[in-house]
Write a protein that holds these residues in place. Sequence first.
Motif, PDB file in Angstrom:
ATOM      1  N   PHE A 129      -1.627   6.651   1.784  1.00  0.00           N
ATOM      2  CA  PHE A 129      -1.437   7.259   3.548  1.00  0.00           C
ATOM      3  C   PHE A 129      -0.667   8.134   3.507  1.00  0.00           C
ATOM      4  O   PHE A 129      -0.550   9.031   4.016  1.00  0.00           O
ATOM      5  CB  PHE A 129      -0.783   5.639   3.912  1.00  0.00           C
ATOM      6  N   SER A 130       0.611   7.800   2.790  1.00  0.00           N
ATOM      7  CA  SER A 130       2.146   8.728   2.909  1.00  0.00           C
ATOM      8  C   SER A 130       1.412   9.971   3.689  1.00  0.00           C
ATOM      9  O   SER A 130       2.212  11.294   4.129  1.00  0.00           O
ATOM     10  CB  SER A 130       2.987   8.361   2.535  1.00  0.00           C
ATOM     11  N   PRO A 131       0.390  10.846   2.108  1.00  0.00           N
ATOM     12  CA  PRO A 131       0.550  11.916   2.165  1.00  0.00           C
ATOM     13  C   PRO A 131      -0.503  12.791   3.716  1.00  0.00           C
ATOM     14  O   PRO A 131      -0.925  13.873   3.916  1.00  0.00           O
ATOM     15  CB  PRO A 131      -0.636  12.727   0.947  1.00  0.00           C
ATOM     16  N   VAL A 180      13.730  -4.888   2.849  1.00  0.00           N
ATOM     17  CA  VAL A 180      12.156  -4.519   2.819  1.00  0.00           C
ATOM     18  C   VAL A 180      11.930  -3.947   1.504  1.00  0.00           C
ATOM     19  O   VAL A 180      13.489  -3.189   0.656  1.00  0.00           O
ATOM     20  CB  VAL A 180      12.163  -3.258   3.754  1.00  0.00           C
ATOM     21  N   THR A 181      10.630  -4.007   0.683  1.00  0.00           N
ATOM     22  CA  THR A 181      10.958  -3.094  -0.669  1.00  0.00           C
ATOM     23  C   THR A 181       9.507  -2.337   0.023  1.00  0.00           C
ATOM     24  O   THR A 181       8.325  -2.638   0.846  1.00  0.00           O
ATOM     25  CB  THR A 181      10.374  -4.161  -1.202  1.00  0.00           C
ATOM     26  N   VAL A 182       8.913  -1.085  -0.691  1.00  0.00           N
ATOM     27  CA  VAL A 182       8.177  -0.005  -0.607  1.00  0.00           C
ATOM     28  C   VAL A 182       8.311   0.138  -1.999  1.00  0.00           C
ATOM     29  O   VAL A 182       7.208   1.134  -2.524  1.00  0.00           O
ATOM     30  CB  VAL A 182       7.801   0.676   0.051  1.00  0.00           C
ATOM     31  N   SER A 183       8.277  -0.213  -3.300  1.00  0.00           N
ATOM     32  CA  SER A 183       8.483  -0.256  -4.376  1.00  0.00           C
ATOM     33  C   SER A 183       7.787  -1.285  -5.735  1.00  0.00           C
ATOM     34  O   SER A 183       8.770  -2.245  -5.210  1.00  0.00           O
ATOM     35  CB  SER A 183       9.196   1.030  -4.765  1.00  0.00           C
ATOM     36  N   PHE A 197       1.150  -1.156   0.161  1.00  0.00           N
ATOM     37  CA  PHE A 197       0.187  -0.533   0.189  1.00  0.00           C
ATOM     38  C   PHE A 197       1.069   1.474  -0.356  1.00  0.00           C
ATOM     39  O   PHE A 197       0.283   2.804   0.024  1.00  0.00           O
ATOM     40  CB  PHE A 197      -0.863   0.394   1.175  1.00  0.00           C
ATOM     41  N   LEU A 198       2.162   1.128   0.332  1.00  0.00           N
ATOM     42  CA  LEU A 198       2.811   2.495   0.067  1.00  0.00           C
ATOM     43  C   LEU A 198       3.544   2.103  -0.862  1.00  0.00           C
ATOM     44  O   LEU A 198       4.134   3.627  -1.279  1.00  0.00           O
ATOM     45  CB  LEU A 198       4.212   1.809   1.284  1.00  0.00           C
TER      46      LEU A 198
END
Length: 801
Positions: free
Chosen positions: A312-314, A344-347, A303-304
Amino acid sequence: MYSLIKHLCSAYLVERWGMMVLPALLTCFLPLCRLFVLGIGFFTLCFLMTSLGGQFSTRRLGDSPFTIRTEVMGGPESRGVLRKMSDLLELMVKRMDALARLENGSELHRAGGDLHFPADRMPPGAGLMERIQAIAQNVSDIAVKVDQILRHSLLLHSKVSEGRRDQCEAPSDPKFPDCSGKVEWMRARWTSDPCYAFFGVDGTECSFLIYLSEVEWFCPPLPWRNQTAAQRASKPLPKVQAVFRSNLSHLLDLMGSGKESLIFMKKRTKRLTAQWVLAAQRLAQKLGATWRDQKQILVHIGFLTEESGDVFSPRVLKGGPLGEMVQWADILAALYVLGHGLRVTVSLKELQSNLGVPPGRGSCPLTIPLPFDLIYTDYHGLQQMKQHMGLSFKKYRCRIRVIDTFGTEPAYNHEEYATLHGYRTNWGYWNLNPKQFMTMFPHTPDNSFMGFVSEELNETEKQLIKGGKASNMAVVYGKEANIWKGKEKFLGILNKYMEIHGTVYYESQRPPEVPAFVKNHGLLPQPEFQQLLRKAKLFIGFGFPYEGPAPLEAIANGCIFLQSRFSPPHSSLNHEFFRGKPTSREVFSQHPYAENFIGKPHVWTVDYNNSEEFEAAIKAIMTTQVDPYLPYEYTCEGMLERIHAYIQHQDFCTSPGPAQPGAHAPQSPFVLAPNATHLEWAQNASLTLGAWPPVNSLRAWLAVPGRACTDTCLDHGLICEPSFFPFLNSQDAFLKLQVPCDSTESEMNHLYPAFAQPGQECYLQKEPLLFSCAGSNTKYRRLCPCRDFRKGQVALCQGCL
């Protein structure tokens, strides 16, 4: 080179315009002529390199698979182009002959009849003529050599194809029934995704069979292929023992940066570091010398990713929901402290790189065996992996753990059943073992309870909090203004007894939904919010958000939590928030866990539609004294203990399948309890090796009509355990419970095994993925497997650690 350009252009202008305009036009056309000649040379070089490179790429499949072509490069058309280029160079030579003569005449005219030139002043065209002639000869020689290479290559390709034609036909092997059909598909669609060419598919039958037998597994291995490399690659790595970690600085680096959500998660991890370290020391003492396998774990927070919208980030700095990020931060910390290898991956790009996804559109399997024992992700990440892993997704999905806030019930998880019976939603239908879904709270035992942590206070801090409480101070649960909308009546009653504080986000103007008598602090950082809770007597919720971490934090800081009771209960049938979620669960209050597992005096649940009941609760709360309280399962030690047990014992890849419905064991493992109310595991019955939880903790009850197994087990102070269903899925269980089965049938139904009245019919489960603790129907008395649980740790039985 300048002289050559000058000669060429002069010859052209003499032909077209004559000597009268030659001096004026030469200045304009010389740059264009230079570009023309350079372009011809560059084109010649590129053509030769491409032709020869294409030849070598067709012979060497492993070097650059994307240069593979169906036809052999440089056929008759290529040789024709080479001949034309040679003719062009010959024409250039003739032009330069004329140019040389023209320039000689011009020089003679300008020299006034002086026919004697020094050696270093010879006409430039003469030397260039020789060079161009040499180049033309070289090109001609190269053309001949390329022609010879092409002829030899075509002949060799023909011989190889002829020699292996009988070996590259789809075999008729009953062990590989889909082979011929897959070859047909490859023949028609192999160009649909570049990943096939990446694996060496070039349009030939042999390449199809090699791919389908070595990359995918639809065809048998070809006898003339070398299989030793593949056999070496499949060797498992030696096991390594996991060691508890006390320094979390490397974890902070692994988490990355650049997103507000990641900054929030890293701050939380830093703040809780001391508690994680202390918890690890306690768990290490409890486990003693127990061996723990170190696992290689990929954590992909879908979700990131930008591809999922990263909504969520904004909102992190604007009062948006933080529950998911709280949970993910704690999951990362727990896995790292337990000593496992972590990525850890966020992309999406990072995910593809770590998994070994081949270039293309995601149709092909991974290029290497999956290097991770476990993958923790969410529904967004699950969809991304399915899209990019090809057939490898099906092969490795047993290693995936899905962080699922609200849970996924078996009826929604089984794709065929969900489609046929109206349970299909945008989030279910993955055909995973339901225990692979991990929830924030223990909603249903069909899923695994993952949880999160709340900050734990020492005794000194607890005493300070008790002494500093303001008996008339309340904090409202809700950082977004729309949560306050329509709550004026409740706030008016509360304002008669308490000073009301809020933490509602706003940029420049106070939100009109927040009454003037409320002291609004704006959005507070977590440490400051904790200090506000430590002063307050009451933490009050207005029905939303559902099941967040804040009420547990408030209770841990000595607050009483007041929430509304829902009548009728909220569910996907009557409330927009739950619509489309893969669960039929009915929610009877804003925070069911706080109501059912904590309760009074820490948690009060009242009917907000009844003003008198609401006001009476406020008065009673003001005179009620409570100590800060935190359930063990939400401490750092409790979460470490739970995740340790999951990692060491949960195995959805090699677990033995359940007994076939209706099968009779040589000796029944069950006995009827002395009071004849339920079944127990017989003391002399053998235990199933590797079964977890241990089967000797099994207790089985027959539910009353319309009662779910979840509630039936809770009625007896136990927890429903879905992994025990296979042992009850037989006629023997009904016979031992003295249930009169006039007939027994096996069907797909998430309520089975069950006894139907009237009709005296017994039903067994046909599909193991549909064993479910959730669900009820007044027609059925469900056969329910239950187990005990550790105090404060509902996810684990007493012998599960």
